[in-house]
Design a protein around this motif. Structure first.
Motif, PDB file in Angstrom:
ATOM      1  N   GLY B 299       0.800  -1.212   0.000  1.00 39.08           N
ATOM      2  CA  GLY B 299       0.000   0.000   0.000  1.00 39.08           C
ATOM      3  C   GLY B 299       0.831   1.259   0.000  1.00 39.08           C
ATOM      4  N   GLN B 300       2.103   1.151   0.351  1.00 37.95           N
ATOM      5  CA  GLN B 300       2.943   2.355   0.404  1.00 37.95           C
ATOM      6  C   GLN B 300       3.454   2.732  -0.978  1.00 37.95           C
ATOM      7  OE1 GLN B 300       5.607   1.244   3.818  1.00 37.95           O
ATOM      8  NE2 GLN B 300       5.467   3.434   4.257  1.00 37.95           N
ATOM      9  N   ALA B 301       3.416   4.034  -1.274  1.00 38.05           N
ATOM     10  CA  ALA B 301       3.962   4.552  -2.530  1.00 38.05           C
ATOM     11  C   ALA B 301       5.398   4.982  -2.262  1.00 38.05           C
ATOM     12  CB  ALA B 301       3.132   5.729  -3.018  1.00 38.05           C
ATOM     13  N   VAL B 302       6.343   4.305  -2.893  1.00 37.79           N
ATOM     14  CA  VAL B 302       7.757   4.544  -2.598  1.00 37.79           C
ATOM     15  C   VAL B 302       8.548   4.688  -3.899  1.00 37.79           C
ATOM     16  CG1 VAL B 302       7.713   3.302  -0.400  1.00 37.79           C
ATOM     17  CG2 VAL B 302       8.211   2.058  -2.517  1.00 37.79           C
ATOM     18  N   THR B 303       9.852   4.914  -3.745  1.00 35.29           N
ATOM     19  CA  THR B 303      10.768   4.910  -4.884  1.00 35.29           C
ATOM     20  C   THR B 303      11.955   4.020  -4.510  1.00 35.29           C
ATOM     21  OG1 THR B 303      10.094   7.147  -5.472  1.00 35.29           O
ATOM     22  CG2 THR B 303      12.169   6.380  -6.392  1.00 35.29           C
ATOM     23  N   LEU B 304      12.194   2.979  -5.292  1.00 32.39           N
ATOM     24  CA  LEU B 304      13.303   2.068  -5.011  1.00 32.39           C
ATOM     25  C   LEU B 304      14.492   2.404  -5.902  1.00 32.39           C
ATOM     26  CD1 LEU B 304      11.488  -1.419  -4.929  1.00 32.39           C
ATOM     27  CD2 LEU B 304      11.858   0.160  -3.031  1.00 32.39           C
ATOM     28  N   THR B 305      15.675   2.299  -5.344  1.00 29.53           N
ATOM     29  CA  THR B 305      16.853   2.328  -6.212  1.00 29.53           C
ATOM     30  C   THR B 305      17.483   0.944  -6.155  1.00 29.53           C
ATOM     31  OG1 THR B 305      18.377   3.043  -4.484  1.00 29.53           O
ATOM     32  CG2 THR B 305      17.289   4.774  -5.742  1.00 29.53           C
ATOM     33  N   LEU B 306      18.129   0.563  -7.265  1.00 31.29           N
ATOM     34  CA  LEU B 306      18.703  -0.777  -7.360  1.00 31.29           C
ATOM     35  C   LEU B 306      20.221  -0.687  -7.424  1.00 31.29           C
ATOM     36  CD1 LEU B 306      16.226  -2.316  -9.960  1.00 31.29           C
ATOM     37  CD2 LEU B 306      16.167  -2.528  -7.462  1.00 31.29           C
ATOM     38  N   ALA B 307      20.870  -1.790  -7.018  1.00 32.84           N
ATOM     39  CA  ALA B 307      22.338  -1.807  -6.964  1.00 32.84           C
ATOM     40  C   ALA B 307      22.945  -1.891  -8.355  1.00 32.84           C
ATOM     41  CB  ALA B 307      22.800  -2.985  -6.102  1.00 32.84           C
ATOM     42  N   ASP B 308      22.227  -2.505  -9.302  1.00 28.23           N
ATOM     43  CA  ASP B 308      22.806  -2.682 -10.634  1.00 28.23           C
ATOM     44  C   ASP B 308      22.147  -1.714 -11.616  1.00 28.23           C
ATOM     45  OD1 ASP B 308      23.860  -5.678 -10.029  1.00 28.23           O
ATOM     46  OD2 ASP B 308      21.849  -5.329  -9.247  1.00 28.23           O
ATOM     47  N   ASP B 309      22.827  -1.539 -12.729  1.00 28.53           N
ATOM     48  CA  ASP B 309      22.307  -0.639 -13.749  1.00 28.53           C
ATOM     49  C   ASP B 309      21.415  -1.429 -14.719  1.00 28.53           C
ATOM     50  OD1 ASP B 309      21.918   1.694 -15.028  1.00 28.53           O
ATOM     51  OD2 ASP B 309      23.780   1.616 -16.186  1.00 28.53           O
ATOM     52  N   VAL B 310      20.417  -2.137 -14.172  1.00 30.43           N
ATOM     53  CA  VAL B 310      19.557  -2.962 -15.038  1.00 30.43           C
ATOM     54  C   VAL B 310      18.517  -2.091 -15.740  1.00 30.43           C
ATOM     55  CG1 VAL B 310      19.776  -5.184 -13.891  1.00 30.43           C
ATOM     56  CG2 VAL B 310      18.154  -3.495 -13.013  1.00 30.43           C
ATOM     57  N   ASP B 311      18.017  -2.621 -16.847  1.00 33.74           N
ATOM     58  CA  ASP B 311      17.029  -1.903 -17.636  1.00 33.74           C
ATOM     59  C   ASP B 311      15.642  -2.128 -17.021  1.00 33.74           C
ATOM     60  OD1 ASP B 311      15.675  -0.617 -19.622  1.00 33.74           O
ATOM     61  OD2 ASP B 311      15.738  -2.309 -21.016  1.00 33.74           O
ATOM     62  N   VAL B 312      15.062  -1.071 -16.462  1.00 34.36           N
ATOM     63  CA  VAL B 312      13.738  -1.169 -15.858  1.00 34.36           C
ATOM     64  C   VAL B 312      12.883  -0.050 -16.415  1.00 34.36           C
ATOM     65  CG1 VAL B 312      12.419  -1.226 -13.701  1.00 34.36           C
ATOM     66  CG2 VAL B 312      14.787  -2.002 -13.713  1.00 34.36           C
ATOM     67  N   SER B 313      11.665  -0.368 -16.842  1.00 37.30           N
ATOM     68  CA  SER B 313      10.795   0.712 -17.312  1.00 37.30           C
ATOM     69  C   SER B 313       9.379   0.528 -16.785  1.00 37.30           C
ATOM     70  CB  SER B 313      10.822   0.802 -18.837  1.00 37.30           C
ATOM     71  OG  SER B 313      10.685  -0.470 -19.389  1.00 37.30           O
ATOM     72  N   ARG B 314       8.547   1.550 -17.043  1.00 34.55           N
ATOM     73  CA  ARG B 314       7.160   1.504 -16.610  1.00 34.55           C
ATOM     74  C   ARG B 314       6.512   0.221 -17.112  1.00 34.55           C
ATOM     75  NH1 ARG B 314       2.432   4.294 -15.123  1.00 34.55           N
ATOM     76  NH2 ARG B 314       0.642   3.908 -16.488  1.00 34.55           N
ATOM     77  N   GLY B 315       5.757  -0.419 -16.246  1.00 28.09           N
ATOM     78  CA  GLY B 315       5.074  -1.654 -16.621  1.00 28.09           C
ATOM     79  C   GLY B 315       5.788  -2.888 -16.098  1.00 28.09           C
ATOM     80  N   ASP B 316       7.086  -2.767 -15.812  1.00 30.97           N
ATOM     81  CA  ASP B 316       7.794  -3.914 -15.242  1.00 30.97           C
ATOM     82  C   ASP B 316       7.333  -4.145 -13.802  1.00 30.97           C
ATOM     83  OD1 ASP B 316       9.216  -4.321 -17.529  1.00 30.97           O
ATOM     84  OD2 ASP B 316      11.015  -3.269 -16.855  1.00 30.97           O
ATOM     85  N   VAL B 317       7.464  -5.400 -13.353  1.00 23.63           N
ATOM     86  CA  VAL B 317       7.135  -5.721 -11.967  1.00 23.63           C
ATOM     87  C   VAL B 317       8.434  -6.086 -11.253  1.00 23.63           C
ATOM     88  CG1 VAL B 317       5.841  -7.247 -10.436  1.00 23.63           C
ATOM     89  CG2 VAL B 317       4.830  -6.529 -12.611  1.00 23.63           C
ATOM     90  N   ILE B 318       8.719  -5.363 -10.161  1.00 22.86           N
ATOM     91  CA  ILE B 318       9.871  -5.724  -9.327  1.00 22.86           C
ATOM     92  C   ILE B 318       9.346  -6.714  -8.292  1.00 22.86           C
ATOM     93  CG2 ILE B 318      11.686  -4.866  -7.794  1.00 22.86           C
ATOM     94  CD1 ILE B 318      11.568  -2.203  -9.201  1.00 22.86           C
ATOM     95  N   ALA B 319       9.967  -7.905  -8.222  1.00 21.12           N
ATOM     96  CA  ALA B 319       9.344  -8.997  -7.469  1.00 21.12           C
ATOM     97  C   ALA B 319      10.362  -9.805  -6.691  1.00 21.12           C
ATOM     98  CB  ALA B 319       8.594  -9.908  -8.437  1.00 21.12           C
ATOM     99  N   SER B 320       9.802 -10.610  -5.804  1.00 22.08           N
ATOM    100  CA  SER B 320      10.615 -11.547  -5.036  1.00 22.08           C
ATOM    101  C   SER B 320      11.223 -12.584  -5.981  1.00 22.08           C
ATOM    102  CB  SER B 320       9.718 -12.255  -4.007  1.00 22.08           C
ATOM    103  OG  SER B 320      10.180 -13.561  -3.775  1.00 22.08           O
ATOM    104  N   PRO B 321      12.553 -12.848  -5.868  1.00 25.65           N
ATOM    105  CA  PRO B 321      13.164 -13.812  -6.792  1.00 25.65           C
ATOM    106  C   PRO B 321      12.828 -15.260  -6.442  1.00 25.65           C
ATOM    107  CG  PRO B 321      14.806 -12.914  -5.288  1.00 25.65           C
ATOM    108  CD  PRO B 321      13.518 -12.237  -4.960  1.00 25.65           C
TER     109      PRO B 321
END
Lengths: 303, 630
Positions: B299-321
């Motif tokens: 429910g929280q609206a946040v902003t995540l930063t990632l350790a790697d320079d991976v390609d992420v864009s709108r529509g992608d789902v960041i998920a549990s591996p």
């Protein structure tokens, strides 16, 4: 302390509004945030800052100036634009100004139509905005309770309550056809009390007119009207008296009634609201033009 | 007068506001069951109605009220002028109220059958439903319909409010009878958490205060049930999911991914998977304007930063591996149709799921659900308010979860490609693995090789127009010229193909869509074979011509509008079809009782009413020459 499950009501409202603002920023070519200087606009501004942190919100502010706001509102507006670093666009219906349209001479209905409703349409067309964020809440008025968060306006800026898009989950449909625009209401699910609670919790600055102070007023048609500037002509026998008043909503000063109150800080306002018996729109002259007047104004393009 | 200082009441209130949660619920029932009156009663009795609003309702009650001039609480809720005049609620309305224990957001939805889409809309964001029943009428077809929709949208908590108990002599037998019938139906739908409360919205009995007339009832009042319902779904313990809304790049030094957490907890250092691409990364920071967080919740609206320079864009789902979402381009699931224009299988729509928009088609309508009997009925199209089970095909792979596991990554809406209105809503059940199990064999002799061999660039000339406009005649003349020029071509004629490839299809809108789809698929194969394909088919709908265009590669599809006025075609009437259509002998005839949507931006317009087939054919050849096809 009991273990808290989920988010609190205010946290959930905040997150929902941020989510909506972000959808607007990515879904439209040229969005704008309407800034009316009132408490809802203050909350909107803070939410926008949060949504796009550490950047600045990727849209300008638009103030549709009827030229009849309280002087303190203009000071506050310019201060907020400076502090947030956001671009502020001020739009006046110059045709209306040239004709000297005003609430005292032309009545509230015509004044609002020309200087607010028509002025907003002009600004949207002139700048080519395709989406406008606004701070309207569903608890303000019955017809607003039925409005979508993403609310479509036709080419002629009309709202068609019988032809609204179904809005499911958080899947807002931001697609437009030629000439259509979107009005978006991130505070849809907030109440007046939520707004004040959030202002209190977040220490958000608001125009001092919301706080009680001795002010020169006259009583007209049951409302307390502030003698805000020289354009206000006193009627025969009218004598301004100084009363401790504050305002629950802010608009054009001749259309905004004050209430007698001692609440001079946010907690006091909340305390007062907890025992209030009158709704905030009560002080607005515009709603009483006749039954269904707000619904009609909305269909015509007023917020 | 001295300034007001915060009272003790205020301090208690402020403390409560940090812990008080919110319950979203929906009220549903048949017309006249008293929904608006019940909500009006809740607002009124919890002292949320201001005096000026009440004054207005009092005035309105005298004009429009249904209580003989007495205070009609429904008028507090029925907002729109049109509704007041008709005395019914016509759209979904949202209200908020709160008590010391909880805040509530109520969706009031209409009972009219034609407005079922509004009910589904209200239910999509609700945790709980109040189903109203008129004690005099019992369980009605509408009650079953609404409960089916609630179940489909994943609502498992129902408060059954058996209303108007004052009109059945406060009878315990009536209440128990209705409860039994309802619970048996609800159980078939897996709605097992039902609290049945006998109430009278008119007198207020068992709404907030226990009813003195129903001493035999010992359960909670309606408000107590709302305040204590435990609807927590343990979203925190579910696997982590966040759909990326927006990539936040204020300057070169910061790249964050903004979104609202759908499920699970996230902490800096957590490994994550970017889906559907399934690229691994690690969360470095959880950024908010109020400072970085050590942990963020659903429910929280946040902003995540990632350790790697991976390609992420709108529509992608960041998920549990460890428990990632599924990945597919084909699904089975339920679809609720919400528009007056019918849903046609194979017609291209846009699908929005999470923050992702993809092209979509319903490939198979498995069955339509009779929401009253729960029977499954065969269907070729869907009308407004129909509910169906179907297969859906997307133009790309997406990350998803079954809707029953997570609404945020399993619920979708369908959007019309032309009007851009929302036409349907659906719930993913599971992925169809068909396409991902079939691997395409790569053949060595491919389209470019065949083009070189034939010394031409393959393409489709798609002739569209009314019957009798001269599509086939012109296509024939064009092919003659191509043959003389030594080009390799083939004509696919809609009429001729109806003797074989499409012989099972009729002329309904749904069959026309399938007709065009099949012809387009064949045309695509012939283009792959290196041919210049001339398709001659009325193809009356823009959507399907767009679909055909999208099936080909960029520049391969040439839309040829054979533009002859209806009067001209009707005068020619080479096959006598217009005459038969006018007398009603044949139905669904394009231009007469079935629409023709002219192309908006055709590549070639042939003025077939004014010029001969030979002149038109020359125009087409000249176009092809100008495009280096030849």
């Amino acid at each position: 302390m009991t273990k808290q499950r989920g988010l609190s009501h205010l946290d959930e409202l905040e997150s929902e509004s941020i989510h909506i603002m972000r959808e607007v920023a990515v879904s439209f070519a040229k969005p704008v945030m309407l800034y009316s200087i009132g408490k809802d606009s203050s909350v909107m501004l803070r939410l926008a800052q949060k949504a796009f942190h550490p950047g600045t919100p990727p849209f300008p502010l638009l103030h549709v100036d009827t030229t009849w706001k309280f002087p303190e509102m203009y000071d506050f507006r310019d201060r907020m634009a400076r502090e947030t670093g956001m671009e502020l666009i001020v739009h006046v219906n110059e045709e209306g100004r040239a004709q000297g349209i005003g609430p005292f001479t032309h009545g509230s209905a015509l004044h609002t139509d020309v200087m607010k409703t028509q002025a907003l349409k002009q600004a949207i067309e002139q700048y080519g905005f395709d989406a406008a964020l606004a701070g309207a809440r569903r608890d303000e008025e019955a017809s607003r309770a039925k409005e979508r968060v993403f609310s479509l306006r036709t080419r002629t800026h009309r709202w068609d309550p019988k032809n609204q898009r179904p809005e499911l989950w958080r899947l807002y449909n931001a697609h437009l056809s030629n000439g259509e625009t979107m009005r978006v209401f991130p505070l849809s699910n907030w109440t007046e009390l939520d707004v004040w609670n959030y202002i209190d919790r977040e220490k958000i600055p608001v125009v001092p007119l919301y706080f009680s102070a001795p002010r020169p007023v006259v009583r007209r048609e049951g409302t307390l009207m502030m003698v805000a500037d020289r354009r206000m002509k006193l009627e025969p026998g009218e004598e301004p008296e100084t009363k401790r008043v504050r305002f629950r909503t802010l608009g054009c000063y001749p259309l905004t009634g004050g209430i007698e109150s001692d609440a001079d800080n946010v907690p006091a306002i909340i305390s007062e609201m907890l025992s209030a018996t009158e709704s905030e729109r009560q002080g607005r002259v515009i709603d009483r033009d006749g039954e269904g007047s707000m619904e009609r104004k909305k269909q015509e393009g007023y917020f | 007068m001295s300034p007001v200082t915060p009272s003790q009441e205020f301090r208690a209130y402020v403390n409560a506001r940090e812990t008080r949660d919110v319950l979203r619920f929906i009220t549903c029932g048949s017309v006249d069951d008293g929904k608006s009156t019940l909500i009006g009663r809740l607002l009124y009795e919890s002292k949320l109605v201001f005096q000026d609003q009440l004054d207005r309702v009092e005035a309105d009650s005298k004009r429009h009220g249904t209580q003989g001039g007495a205070l009609d609480l429904a008028l507090l809720v029925d907002g729109l002028q049109a509704e007041r005049e008709q005395g019914i609620t016509i759209d979904v309305a949202y209200r908020t109220f709160s008590t010391g224990k909880r805040s509530f957001i109520v969706a009031d939805t209409p009972g009219h059958e034609q407005y079922t889409r509004n009910m589904a809309t209200g239910a999509s964001t609700a945790d709980l439903a109040i189903v109203l029943i008129d004690a005099r009428k019992g369980v009605m077809p509408q009650t079953r319909r609404h409960t089916t929709i609630l179940a489909l949208l994943g609502i498992r908590h129902v408060i059954l409010a058996v209303n108007k108990m004052d009109l059945v002599g406060w009878s315990r037998t009536v209440h128990e009878g209705i409860t039994g019938v309802y619970c048996r139906f609800a159980k078939q739908l897996d709605v097992t958490n039902v609290t049945s409360i006998p109430v009278s919205a008119l007198t207020g009995g068992n709404v907030i205060k226990p009813s003195v007339e129903m001493g035999w009832y010992h359960g909670p009042t309606l408000l107590q049930a709302l305040e204590t319902a435990d609807v927590a779904t343990d979203r925190e313990r579910a696997p982590f999911r966040m759909s990326v809304q927006w990539v936040n790049r204020p300057d070169a030094g910061f790249r964050g991914f903004a979104g609202t957490i759908a499920s699970g907890l996230v902490r800096p250092g957590d490994p994550v998977l970017i889906c559907p691409a399934q690229k691994p990364s690690t969360v470095s920071r959880i950024v908010t304007a109020d400072g970085d967080l050590a942990c963020a919740r659903p429910g929280q609206a946040v902003t995540l930063t990632l350790a790697d320079d991976v390609d992420v864009s709108r529509g992608d789902v960041i998920a549990s591996p460890t428990k990632p979402p599924g990945r597919s381009d084909q699904f089975a699931g339920h679809l609720i149709w919400m528009h007056e224009n019918a849903m046609l299988p194979q017609r291209p729509y846009l699908l929005k799921i999470g923050t992702h928009v993809a092209g979509a088609q319903v490939t198979a309508l498995k069955y339509k659900l009779n929401v009253e009997s729960l029977e499954r009925v065969a269907a070729k199209t869907l009308a407004l308010n129909d509910i169906a089970y179907c297969n859906i095909n997307l133009d790309r792979q997406i990350a998803f979860d079954p809707y029953r596991e997570l609404k945020e990554t399993g619920g979708f809406i369908l959007i019309d490609r032309y009007t851009h209105t929302t036409v349907g809503a659906g719930m993913i059940d599971f992925a169809l693995r068909r396409a991902s199990n079939l691997t395409r064999h790569a053949f060595t002799v491919d389209k470019p090789a065949r083009s070189v061999q034939k010394n031409q660039k393959a393409c489709v000339l798609w002739f569209t127009g009314l019957s009798g406009s001269g599509k086939s005649t012109t296509a024939n003349a064009v092919e003659q010229r191509l043959y003389v020029l030594g080009r390799h071509s083939y004509v696919l004629d809609g009429e001729n193909l109806r003797h074989g490839l499409t012989e099972d299809l009729g002329f309904t809108a749904a069959d026309r869509v399938e007709n065009v789809r099949r012809i387009a698929e064949v045309a695509k194969l012939f283009v792959d074979a290196g041919l210049i394909v001339l398709v001659s088919v009325i193809s009356p709908f823009r959507d399907e011509r767009q679909m055909a265009r999208r099936m080909m590669e960029e520049g391969e599809f040439v839309e040829v509008f054979v533009d002859a006025p209806l009067e001209v075609c009707e005068r020619r009437d080479p096959k006598g079809l217009y005459r038969k259509a006018r007398t009603g002998e044949i139905k669904n005839f394009t231009g007469i009782d079935s629409p023709y949507e002219p192309p908006e931006n055709p590549d070639i317009v042939l003025k077939a009413g004014e010029r001969s087939a030979d002149e038109l054919a020359d125009q087409v050849i000249a176009y092809l020459r100008s495009r280096v096809e030849m």
